[in-house]
Design an enzyme around this catalytic site. Structure first.
Site, PDB file in Angstrom:
ATOM      1  N   LYS A  83     -33.573  35.345 -44.461  1.00 39.03           N
ATOM      2  CA  LYS A  83     -32.849  34.383 -43.617  1.00 39.03           C
ATOM      3  C   LYS A  83     -33.762  33.949 -42.471  1.00 39.03           C
ATOM      4  CE  LYS A  83     -28.051  34.100 -42.061  1.00 39.03           C
ATOM      5  NZ  LYS A  83     -26.913  34.920 -41.633  1.00 39.03           N
TER       6      LYS A  83
HETATM    7  O1  G3P Z   1     -22.326  33.419 -41.154  1.00 37.85           O
HETATM    8  C1  G3P Z   1     -22.692  33.314 -39.822  1.00 37.85           C
HETATM    9  C2  G3P Z   1     -21.729  34.066 -39.019  1.00 37.85           C
HETATM   10  O2  G3P Z   1     -22.056  35.408 -38.947  1.00 37.85           O
HETATM   11  C3  G3P Z   1     -21.502  33.506 -37.677  1.00 37.85           C
HETATM   12  O3  G3P Z   1     -20.158  33.598 -37.514  1.00 37.85           O
HETATM   13  O4  G3P Z   1     -18.070  33.744 -36.277  1.00 37.85           O
HETATM   14  O5  G3P Z   1     -20.237  34.489 -35.214  1.00 37.85           O
HETATM   15  O6  G3P Z   1     -19.768  32.067 -35.583  1.00 37.85           O
HETATM   16  P1  G3P Z   1     -19.527  33.468 -36.065  1.00 37.85           P
END
Ligand code: G3P
Length: 217
Positions: A83
């Site tokens: 990633k």
């Molecule tokens: O897939 C990316 C994720 O981990 C981010 O999610 O909820 O932290 O915006 P969030």
């Protein structure tokens, strides 16, 4: 639509994998912090549980340092997906790692033009962050729609991995648009099964069944 689970919690991954919900896993530095585990150890454990791609994120920002970290991450397992951040250095690393046959996931995508660059760099996956766009008053689904159209216009094979999906409605909307993959926290994936009429209907069927006095097995 493929389901990736967005966590570094091995117990949750095992549970969802046994349910057949897991086509892959995504992690990031914040999820590694939350797991309290060593990144290399926990990622190896996840790769052993899941057959599909397991995204593990580099933390370096300069090209040479990114490539050094990528070499370490790539050795973890055959199903590792490297990633990379959506920066010039990250895209350069993506181009070289992808042409060397590695799976790559370009993360922190917030615009269609960024997704276009990632596809041109040969990314296996592009990760547009839906929830974080919603957080600032935009509609994350508009971005998914735009990327779908651009990728279809030019036949790019990069898969759209709808990320930062936090609700069952995010998942439905991404599926309607035709995102290839969604990644969501375990609780959101499990919530897909819920409907009050299912619960109510089952309750009635079971109550009536008890009244028959019969047993099937
Ligand atoms: O897939 C990316 C994720 O981990 C981010 O999610 O909820 O932290 O915006 P969030």
């Amino acid at each position: 639509m493929k389901f990736f689970v967005d966590t570094a919690d091995v117990n949750e991954i095992r549970e969802l994998n046994d349910l057949g919900f897991v086509d892959g896993v995504t992690t990031n530095p914040s999820l590694i912090l939350k797991s309290g585990r060593n990144i290399l150890e926990v990622t190896k454990e996840i790769c052993d549980i899941v057959e599909g791609p397991v995204s593990s994120e580099v933390t370096a920002t300069e090209y040479d340092a990114i490539m050094k970290e990528a070499a370490v991450i790539a050795k973890i397992a055959d199903n590792i997906c490297i990633k990379l951040p959506l920066t010039l250095d990250g895209l350069k690393a993506c181009k070289n790692l992808s042409s060397d046959g590695h799976l790559t996931n370009v993360t922190l995508c917030f615009s269609a033009n960024q997704a276009l660059l990632a596809a041109r760099a040969g990314a296996t996956f592009i990760s547009p962050f839906i929830g974080r766009l919603d957080d600032i008053g935009l509609d994350g689904m508009d971005l998914i729609q735009e990327i779908r159209q651009i990728y279809d216009n030019y036949g790019f094979e990069t898969e759209i991995l709808a990320a930062s999906a936090r609700t069952v409605n995010h998942i439905k909307a991404a599926a309607l648009i035709g995102a290839d993959v969604v990644t969501a926290p375990p609780a959101t994936l499990k919530a897909l099964v819920k409907h009050p009429l299912t619960d109510k209907g089952l309750e009635t069927f079971l109550a009536d069944w008890a009244k028959t006095g019969q047993k099937i097995a």
